[in-house]
Design a protein around this motif. Structure first.
Motif, PDB file in Angstrom:
ATOM      1  N   TRP A  83       0.840  -1.203   0.000  1.00 49.20           N
ATOM      2  CA  TRP A  83       0.000   0.000   0.000  1.00 49.20           C
ATOM      3  C   TRP A  83       0.882   1.263   0.000  1.00 49.20           C
ATOM      4  O   TRP A  83       0.584   2.229  -0.689  1.00 49.20           O
ATOM      5  CB  TRP A  83      -0.951   0.006   1.190  1.00 49.20           C
ATOM      6  CG  TRP A  83      -1.555   1.362   1.424  1.00 49.20           C
ATOM      7  CD1 TRP A  83      -1.339   2.171   2.483  1.00 49.20           C
ATOM      8  CD2 TRP A  83      -2.447   2.076   0.547  1.00 49.20           C
ATOM      9  NE1 TRP A  83      -2.027   3.344   2.328  1.00 49.20           N
ATOM     10  CE2 TRP A  83      -2.725   3.310   1.149  1.00 49.20           C
ATOM     11  CE3 TRP A  83      -3.021   1.794  -0.674  1.00 49.20           C
ATOM     12  CZ2 TRP A  83      -3.556   4.262   0.576  1.00 49.20           C
ATOM     13  CZ3 TRP A  83      -3.854   2.737  -1.258  1.00 49.20           C
ATOM     14  CH2 TRP A  83      -4.124   3.949  -0.638  1.00 49.20           C
ATOM     15  N   LEU A  84       1.951   1.243   0.762  1.00 49.97           N
ATOM     16  CA  LEU A  84       2.831   2.420   0.815  1.00 49.97           C
ATOM     17  C   LEU A  84       3.474   2.725  -0.530  1.00 49.97           C
ATOM     18  O   LEU A  84       3.792   3.872  -0.816  1.00 49.97           O
ATOM     19  CB  LEU A  84       3.929   2.221   1.863  1.00 49.97           C
ATOM     20  CG  LEU A  84       3.544   2.552   3.286  1.00 49.97           C
ATOM     21  CD1 LEU A  84       4.663   2.152   4.237  1.00 49.97           C
ATOM     22  CD2 LEU A  84       3.213   4.010   3.443  1.00 49.97           C
ATOM     23  N   VAL A  85       3.689   1.714  -1.339  1.00 51.12           N
ATOM     24  CA  VAL A  85       4.250   1.951  -2.670  1.00 51.12           C
ATOM     25  C   VAL A  85       3.234   2.659  -3.560  1.00 51.12           C
ATOM     26  O   VAL A  85       3.583   3.540  -4.346  1.00 51.12           O
ATOM     27  CB  VAL A  85       4.717   0.621  -3.307  1.00 51.12           C
ATOM     28  CG1 VAL A  85       5.143   0.819  -4.741  1.00 51.12           C
ATOM     29  CG2 VAL A  85       5.858   0.013  -2.493  1.00 51.12           C
ATOM     30  N   VAL A  86       1.963   2.322  -3.407  1.00 45.33           N
ATOM     31  CA  VAL A  86       0.904   2.878  -4.252  1.00 45.33           C
ATOM     32  C   VAL A  86       0.331   4.179  -3.682  1.00 45.33           C
ATOM     33  O   VAL A  86      -0.060   5.081  -4.437  1.00 45.33           O
ATOM     34  CB  VAL A  86      -0.229   1.827  -4.417  1.00 45.33           C
ATOM     35  CG1 VAL A  86      -1.407   2.380  -5.175  1.00 45.33           C
ATOM     36  CG2 VAL A  86       0.312   0.579  -5.077  1.00 45.33           C
ATOM     37  N   ALA A  87       0.270   4.297  -2.373  1.00 45.51           N
ATOM     38  CA  ALA A  87      -0.415   5.405  -1.706  1.00 45.51           C
ATOM     39  C   ALA A  87       0.031   6.800  -2.136  1.00 45.51           C
ATOM     40  O   ALA A  87      -0.813   7.669  -2.346  1.00 45.51           O
ATOM     41  CB  ALA A  87      -0.282   5.257  -0.198  1.00 45.51           C
ATOM     42  N   VAL A 140       7.666   5.290  -1.126  1.00 45.76           N
ATOM     43  CA  VAL A 140       7.926   4.208  -2.079  1.00 45.76           C
ATOM     44  C   VAL A 140       9.090   3.343  -1.595  1.00 45.76           C
ATOM     45  O   VAL A 140       9.001   2.109  -1.590  1.00 45.76           O
ATOM     46  CB  VAL A 140       8.191   4.764  -3.492  1.00 45.76           C
ATOM     47  CG1 VAL A 140       8.731   3.684  -4.421  1.00 45.76           C
ATOM     48  CG2 VAL A 140       6.925   5.375  -4.075  1.00 45.76           C
ATOM     49  N   PHE A 141      10.172   3.970  -1.167  1.00 46.51           N
ATOM     50  CA  PHE A 141      11.321   3.201  -0.668  1.00 46.51           C
ATOM     51  C   PHE A 141      10.952   2.423   0.583  1.00 46.51           C
ATOM     52  O   PHE A 141      11.217   1.221   0.683  1.00 46.51           O
ATOM     53  CB  PHE A 141      12.512   4.132  -0.387  1.00 46.51           C
ATOM     54  CG  PHE A 141      13.660   3.416   0.255  1.00 46.51           C
ATOM     55  CD1 PHE A 141      14.505   2.617  -0.498  1.00 46.51           C
ATOM     56  CD2 PHE A 141      13.873   3.508   1.623  1.00 46.51           C
ATOM     57  CE1 PHE A 141      15.557   1.930   0.100  1.00 46.51           C
ATOM     58  CE2 PHE A 141      14.920   2.823   2.225  1.00 46.51           C
ATOM     59  CZ  PHE A 141      15.767   2.035   1.459  1.00 46.51           C
ATOM     60  N   SER A 142      10.328   3.111   1.553  1.00 40.23           N
ATOM     61  CA  SER A 142       9.953   2.439   2.805  1.00 40.23           C
ATOM     62  C   SER A 142       8.985   1.295   2.539  1.00 40.23           C
ATOM     63  O   SER A 142       9.119   0.205   3.104  1.00 40.23           O
ATOM     64  CB  SER A 142       9.308   3.438   3.771  1.00 40.23           C
ATOM     65  OG  SER A 142      10.204   4.458   4.115  1.00 40.23           O
TER      66      SER A 142
END
Length: 118
Positions: A73-77, A92-94
């Motif tokens: 989700w963090l990559v897309v959010a 995106v990195f995290s």
């Protein structure tokens, strides 16, 4: 495998702490700030659960699986929420690292519960 789970769960815990602090560092708009804080706190709690129990029991596949999904989700959010600049790339990195570490922990937890082939 407990040492590897210690490292991956501990790394996810640190990245979760970074997600809680990052919105202040990068002056993120409210929606991105709340997303990072809520996801970061959840990652800290679930990764912490696996970190604390790594020596005594196998990693929780449920907790690690949720962490992996939150990483995805963090990559897309940032794209869905309209973030830009360093805040976008931080998420995106995290998210990529969190998803990888969470997936690893889920795999290790599932393999440790598997019955040996006889």
């Amino acid at each position: 495998m407990a040492a590897t789970t210690d490292l991956t769960a501990g790394g996810n815990g640190l990245l979760g702490c970074w997600l809680i602090v990052a919105p202040v560092v990068f002056q993120v708009p409210a929606i991105g700030r709340w997303n990072d804080v809520l996801v970061g706190a959840t990652v800290v709690l679930l990764a912490g659960y696996n970190y604390v129990g790594a020596g005594r029991r196998p990693a929780s596949t449920t907790a690690a699986g949720i962490v992996a999904v939150l990483g995805c989700w963090l990559v897309v959010a940032p794209f869905a929420l309209g973030l830009a600049g360093p805040a976008l790339w931080s998420d995106v990195f995290s998210g990529t690292v969190i998803a990888g570490f969470g997936g690893h922990d889920a795999y290790v937890g599932a393999e440790s519960r598997r019955e040996p082939f006889a």
